[in-house]
Design an enzyme around this catalytic site. Structure first.
Site, short mmCIF file in Angstrom:
data_model
loop_
_atom_site.label_atom_id
_atom_site.label_comp_id
_atom_site.label_asym_id
_atom_site.label_seq_id
_atom_site.Cartn_x
_atom_site.Cartn_y
_atom_site.Cartn_z
N GLY A 1 43.94 48.35 34.38
CA GLY A 1 43.44 47.74 35.62
C GLY A 1 44.58 47.18 36.47
O GLY A 1 45.74 47.14 36.04
N VAL B 1 45.37 44.17 37.36
CA VAL B 1 46.06 43.01 36.78
C VAL B 1 46.82 43.43 35.52
O VAL B 1 47.97 43.02 35.30
CB VAL B 1 45.07 41.87 36.47
CG1 VAL B 1 45.75 40.74 35.72
CG2 VAL B 1 44.44 41.35 37.76
N ARG C 1 36.19 54.70 26.28
CA ARG C 1 36.42 55.51 27.49
C ARG C 1 37.91 55.80 27.69
O ARG C 1 38.28 56.91 28.07
CB ARG C 1 35.84 54.77 28.71
CG ARG C 1 35.72 55.58 29.96
CD ARG C 1 34.67 54.94 30.90
NE ARG C 1 34.82 53.48 30.96
CZ ARG C 1 35.55 52.85 31.86
NH1 ARG C 1 36.19 53.51 32.78
NH2 ARG C 1 35.63 51.53 31.85
N SER C 2 38.77 54.83 27.44
CA SER C 2 40.21 55.02 27.69
C SER C 2 41.03 55.14 26.41
O SER C 2 42.20 55.55 26.48
CB SER C 2 40.76 53.86 28.51
OG SER C 2 40.13 53.79 29.75
N CYS D 1 42.59 33.58 41.48
CA CYS D 1 43.83 33.89 42.22
C CYS D 1 44.00 33.00 43.45
O CYS D 1 45.08 32.44 43.68
CB CYS D 1 43.83 35.35 42.63
SG CYS D 1 42.32 35.91 43.43
N SER E 1 42.55 44.24 46.89
CA SER E 1 42.88 44.35 45.47
C SER E 1 42.39 43.15 44.66
O SER E 1 42.44 43.19 43.43
CB SER E 1 44.38 44.55 45.27
OG SER E 1 45.10 43.56 45.97
N LYS F 1 34.93 28.11 43.30
CA LYS F 1 36.00 28.13 42.30
C LYS F 1 37.22 27.36 42.80
O LYS F 1 37.90 26.69 42.03
CB LYS F 1 36.41 29.57 41.99
CG LYS F 1 35.45 30.31 41.07
CD LYS F 1 35.92 31.75 40.91
CE LYS F 1 34.96 32.56 40.06
NZ LYS F 1 35.34 33.98 40.02
N ARG G 1 37.15 38.28 52.99
CA ARG G 1 37.84 39.52 52.61
C ARG G 1 38.33 40.23 53.86
O ARG G 1 37.56 40.39 54.82
CB ARG G 1 36.87 40.42 51.84
CG ARG G 1 37.52 41.65 51.24
CD ARG G 1 38.31 41.36 50.00
NE ARG G 1 37.47 40.98 48.87
CZ ARG G 1 37.96 40.44 47.76
NH1 ARG G 1 39.25 40.21 47.61
NH2 ARG G 1 37.14 40.12 46.78
N HIS H 1 46.91 37.62 49.07
CA HIS H 1 45.96 36.72 49.72
C HIS H 1 46.70 35.71 50.60
O HIS H 1 47.74 35.18 50.19
CB HIS H 1 45.15 35.93 48.68
CG HIS H 1 44.16 36.75 47.90
ND1 HIS H 1 43.98 38.10 48.06
CD2 HIS H 1 43.27 36.37 46.94
CE1 HIS H 1 43.02 38.52 47.23
NE2 HIS H 1 42.58 37.49 46.54
N1 HSE Z 1 38.15 36.78 42.99
C1 HSE Z 1 39.37 37.16 43.62
C2 HSE Z 1 39.12 38.10 44.73
C3 HSE Z 1 40.28 37.79 42.63
O1 HSE Z 1 38.06 38.71 44.74
O2 HSE Z 1 39.97 38.23 45.60
C4 HSE Z 1 41.15 36.82 41.91
O3 HSE Z 1 40.49 35.78 41.27
#
Ligand code: HSE
Length: 330
Positions: A11, A13, A38-39, A125, A155, A209, A231, A238
């Protein structure tokens, strides 16, 4: 040298976790990458060479010294406590972050807690990035109120989010309809004020959060924190516009001084020369960029505005997790 396991290595991360360990010379003696059926059996190119992915089993994972979990909260809920009977587990999901007996760590702030538990949570994050920028200001001037507006990259939703953005941009440019499966709406050519699920209070979980986790990391259960999480159609890193009200008088110069010597922060603040934090520069960098520091017009000499950009796959995830492991073995 340590036996390190990574669950979720393929993934967004997981890939960065392996890169960061290698780049920081984390003392990896043996590296085992675990995945589901699967992997399992597939190979993966890593900085440690070509690795064959092992089928996950609790017993195998427990044999490791340290296991990084970069998978869903559901998987973590089920398996992290079992693995933690053998290995130190650093979990990137939100499954345990608010549990009283699980430390939630940003090493620049509360890294000493890494020696106190076998299951440690890596923060959200957006929260980790804001926390690195806000902690030096909290220490110097005392935070009273924090208002965050985010500009979060695709991402944040992993590789599928990046794929959907790329496909959406390509489709949109060709005049074809842009589809949305990962995000609530098409992200290409759009901005979506909706990340994770809506709560009863009208905030999203992503926004809450930032409130819950900042309070826990700072050890300030009553700190006033409010967030709007949005987003935007960029791939990585970010950004956050942050307003603070402080207990003590604060000037931009004093804030810059506090931030310039803070760990994990890169002061990027020369607007006269068009220099300020931006994802294009902060991407793939370990430090969180902080700039556009100015007196807030509403809170006057007890308030500041700042703009922050941090690579959410690094300080917001993989780098922070490896730093937790470093604090654990220090
Ligand atoms: N939840 C965050 C996001 C990812 O969707 O950007 C990191 O926690």
């Amino acid at each position: 040298n340590l036996h390190v396991g990574v669950i979720g290595a393929t993934g967004a991360v997981g890939v960065e976790l392996i890169n960061v360990m290698f780049d920081r010379n984390f003392p990896v003696g043996e590296l085992t990458l675990f995945a589901s059926e699967r992997s399992a059996g597939k190979t993966m190119e890593t900085k440690y060479g070509t690795k064959t992915i092992a089928l996950f089993s609790v017993e195998e994972a427990k044999q490791c010294d340290i296991v990084f979990l970069a998978v869903s909260g559901d998987f973590a809920k089920e398996f992290a406590p079992q693995i933690a009977k053998g290995a130190l587990v650093i979990d990137n999901s939100s499954a345990f972050r608010m549990d009283d007996d699980v430390p939630l760590i940003v090493p620049e702030i509360n890294g000493a807690l890494a020696k106190t538990a076998k299951l440690i949570a890596n923060p959200n994050c957006t929260t980790a990035i804001a926390a690195v920028a806000l902690w030096p200001l909290h220490q110097a001037f005392g935070l009273k109120k924090v208002i965050v507006s985010t500009y979060q990259a695709a991402s944040g939703a992993g590789q599928p989010g990046m794929n959907e953005l790329r496909e959406g941009l390509a489709a949109g440019l060709e005049g074809k309809p842009v589809s949305a499966e990962v995000f609530a709406h098409p992200l290409a050519f759009n901005v979506i004020p909706h990340i994770d699920s809506f709560q009863e209070n009208g905030y999203t979980r992503e926004e809450m959060k930032v409130t819950w986790e900042t309070r826990k990391i700072f050890g300030e259960p009553n700190l006033a924190v409010s967030c709007t999480a949005v987003r935007i159609p960029i791939e990585r890193t970010h950004s956050e516009a942050i307003v603070i009200e402080t207990e003590k008088v604060v000037t931009p110069a004093a804030a810059r001084e506090a931030l310039a010597k803070a760990k994990g922060v890169k002061l990027v603040d020369d607007p006269a020369n068009n220099v300020y934090p931006m994802p294009i520069n902060a991407t793939k960098q370990y430090d969180v960029e902080v700039g556009r520091i100015r007196t807030n017009l509403i809170f006057g000499d007890h308030g500041l505005e700042l703009f922050v950009a941090g690579d959410q796959l690094l300080k917001g995830a993989a780098l922070n997790a490896v730093q937790i492991a470093e604090a654990y073995i220090a």
